[in-house]
Design a protein around this motif. Sequence first.
Motif, short mmCIF file in Angstrom:
data_model
loop_
_atom_site.label_atom_id
_atom_site.label_comp_id
_atom_site.label_asym_id
_atom_site.label_seq_id
_atom_site.Cartn_x
_atom_site.Cartn_y
_atom_site.Cartn_z
N PHE A 211 -42.56 60.38 -31.19
CA PHE A 211 -43.12 59.36 -30.90
C PHE A 211 -43.88 58.71 -31.94
CE2 PHE A 211 -41.85 59.99 -26.50
CZ PHE A 211 -41.27 59.08 -26.24
N GLU A 212 -44.83 59.66 -32.75
CA GLU A 212 -45.50 59.26 -33.71
C GLU A 212 -44.59 58.92 -34.82
OE1 GLU A 212 -49.13 58.76 -34.21
OE2 GLU A 212 -49.22 59.38 -32.06
N ALA A 213 -43.75 59.63 -35.24
CA ALA A 213 -42.98 59.41 -36.43
C ALA A 213 -41.95 58.18 -36.06
CB ALA A 213 -41.94 60.79 -36.57
N GLN A 214 -41.63 57.96 -34.85
CA GLN A 214 -40.84 56.78 -34.57
C GLN A 214 -41.54 55.46 -35.01
OE1 GLN A 214 -40.96 54.71 -32.05
NE2 GLN A 214 -39.13 53.35 -32.66
N ALA A 215 -42.83 55.51 -34.16
CA ALA A 215 -43.66 54.35 -34.31
C ALA A 215 -44.33 53.95 -35.75
CB ALA A 215 -45.06 54.70 -33.56
N ALA A 216 -43.95 55.13 -36.84
CA ALA A 216 -44.23 54.80 -38.18
C ALA A 216 -43.10 54.31 -38.94
CB ALA A 216 -44.80 55.95 -38.72
N GLY A 217 -42.03 54.21 -38.07
CA GLY A 217 -40.81 53.36 -38.89
C GLY A 217 -39.96 54.48 -39.49
N LEU A 218 -39.83 55.73 -39.13
CA LEU A 218 -39.05 56.85 -39.54
C LEU A 218 -37.79 56.85 -38.52
CD1 LEU A 218 -41.53 59.56 -40.62
CD2 LEU A 218 -40.53 57.60 -42.09
N LYS A 219 -36.77 57.25 -39.05
CA LYS A 219 -35.40 57.68 -38.27
C LYS A 219 -35.55 58.86 -37.83
CE LYS A 219 -30.40 57.34 -38.41
NZ LYS A 219 -29.25 57.26 -39.28
N VAL A 220 -35.82 59.07 -36.23
CA VAL A 220 -35.92 60.27 -35.69
C VAL A 220 -34.94 60.63 -34.66
CG1 VAL A 220 -37.79 61.44 -34.11
CG2 VAL A 220 -38.43 59.67 -36.00
N ALA A 221 -34.72 61.92 -34.95
CA ALA A 221 -33.77 62.69 -33.63
C ALA A 221 -34.54 63.87 -33.06
CB ALA A 221 -32.53 63.09 -34.36
N ILE A 222 -34.21 64.26 -31.97
CA ILE A 222 -35.00 65.16 -31.13
C ILE A 222 -34.08 66.11 -30.45
CG2 ILE A 222 -35.47 63.94 -29.00
CD1 ILE A 222 -38.23 65.62 -29.09
N VAL A 223 -34.10 67.35 -30.47
CA VAL A 223 -33.08 68.43 -29.82
C VAL A 223 -33.51 68.97 -28.84
CG1 VAL A 223 -31.42 70.14 -30.30
CG2 VAL A 223 -31.87 68.42 -31.99
N GLU A 224 -33.05 69.13 -27.68
CA GLU A 224 -33.40 69.99 -26.51
C GLU A 224 -32.35 70.71 -26.03
OE1 GLU A 224 -35.06 72.24 -24.02
OE2 GLU A 224 -36.51 70.61 -24.76
N GLU A 225 -32.62 72.33 -25.75
CA GLU A 225 -31.54 73.17 -25.37
C GLU A 225 -31.53 73.52 -23.88
OE1 GLU A 225 -32.40 77.27 -25.86
OE2 GLU A 225 -34.11 76.81 -27.21
N ARG A 226 -32.59 72.85 -23.21
CA ARG A 226 -32.89 73.30 -21.66
C ARG A 226 -32.89 72.27 -20.82
NH1 ARG A 226 -36.91 78.23 -19.44
NH2 ARG A 226 -35.81 78.00 -17.15
N SER A 227 -34.23 71.66 -20.68
CA SER A 227 -34.28 70.61 -19.81
C SER A 227 -35.37 69.69 -20.50
CB SER A 227 -34.88 70.82 -18.14
OG SER A 227 -34.17 71.57 -17.63
N TRP A 228 -35.23 68.35 -20.60
CA TRP A 228 -36.08 67.54 -21.36
C TRP A 228 -37.39 67.28 -20.94
CZ3 TRP A 228 -34.39 65.69 -25.99
CH2 TRP A 228 -32.79 65.73 -26.30
N GLY A 229 -38.36 67.57 -21.59
CA GLY A 229 -39.47 67.79 -20.87
C GLY A 229 -40.54 69.33 -21.51
N GLY A 230 -39.83 70.13 -21.56
CA GLY A 230 -40.57 71.46 -21.90
C GLY A 230 -41.03 72.07 -20.67
N THR A 231 -41.74 73.14 -21.27
CA THR A 231 -42.34 74.11 -20.17
C THR A 231 -43.58 73.66 -19.51
OG1 THR A 231 -41.80 76.11 -21.69
CG2 THR A 231 -43.57 76.55 -20.01
#
Length: 446
Positions: free
Chosen positions: A22-42
Amino acid sequence: MAKFTYDVVIIGSGASGTTVAFEAQAAGLKVAIVEERSWGGTCVLRGCDPKKVLVGAAEARNLSTRLRGKGIKQAATISWTDLMAFKETFVEDVPESRLESFQNAGIETFFGPASFQDVNTLQVGDDLLTAKKIVIATGATPSTLQVEGQEYIQTSDDFLSLEKLPDSVVFIGGGYISFEFASIVQATGREVHVIHHNSTPLKKFDPDFVAALVSSMKEEGVHFHFDTDITKIEKNGEKLHLQGKNGFSLNTDLIIGATGRKPNIDHLSLEKASIDYTKKGIVVNEKLQTPNNPHIYACGDVADTKGSPLTPVVSLEAALVAKNILGGDEKVDYPAIPSVVFTSPKLASIGISIEEAKAAPEKYQIKQHDTTNWYTYKRTNESIALAKIIEDRKTGQIKGAHFLSEEADYMINYIALLIKANLTLADLQSVIFAYPSPASDLTAFN
């Protein structure tokens, strides 16, 4: 095979990965995020958040038990089915809402395990993702005890999703997960055992308070088996049979392994990007960059840092990574961080240890307090309430603190503020706290 190009790709959607994205996207960068299990983490799905819901029920039961005959007629009982249904209300919507928040922000999402192809490229399924900067935030995963019959050992993930709690549960391991879960199970009235391979559980906490906690939990019915190595587990009818050295033998319904967590890196093919790692995680410098590839960062539980594997630490590291990705040149600096074992009573610690203080008596003063008979603790009929506060002899500033009580989590947070502000206990004499409350007790510690 589809190919995509980004400014930043983050692997992992837990607390650290989400912060960076979110910080990188808010600064105007093109961002992708990868998740292998369930969105949200441990933490939010199978860690501290759902665990605390279960702890809350144990707290309610234990408080009613302590006050039975003192105005409360009957101790509360726990319905595991209802409790797990309540827990699920905190968890069930997280993956969908987290995914939706990424998509609404314009962060592109990929689902599946990621693996490095080279220093700038990741493969996720049939997709190739190339990025100027890559952030590894894949967290940690439960370790597996290497023993015959290990397939009968379940994990903390399994415990937090149990539809039914059996009559007897064994926890293998002497860390905070075993202690917290054992305290929860004990509150339900089931038989519970904790097995640890040596005689020093909770080794990062004050040993005197750990011993007092173990004694208290024993009195409540928890069975501890220290200096016990499990050698074999087998199915014995409807029961599971544990065997150990020196003739140890025990039958139970459920075995939960809590022998630690390991960095979640096995699938990443780190060697293809010349990324070094240890058993504690990915090697990083003070800017949380991998030394061989400064454009690749690692933060949170997957990184080998001085920070404890706690969510606030994860967030601190992620904020620093985000700043450095955006052109910063910051080095990680860990403040005094409180740590709490949510048992009954709770065990809490911050700053330097008692061992460190004792090793430098000319520098530090240890103030010990048995507060069991203080009003705060007497009114809820607590059987044990202890505190140790470590001060700098010259300045009086607080450098560490350790608590064992039902209010230890609150007390340690007050101390965190005092340490951050470089205040002394004497400084609190001019502060008026709500009375009576745990905070107002602080002035009595001087």
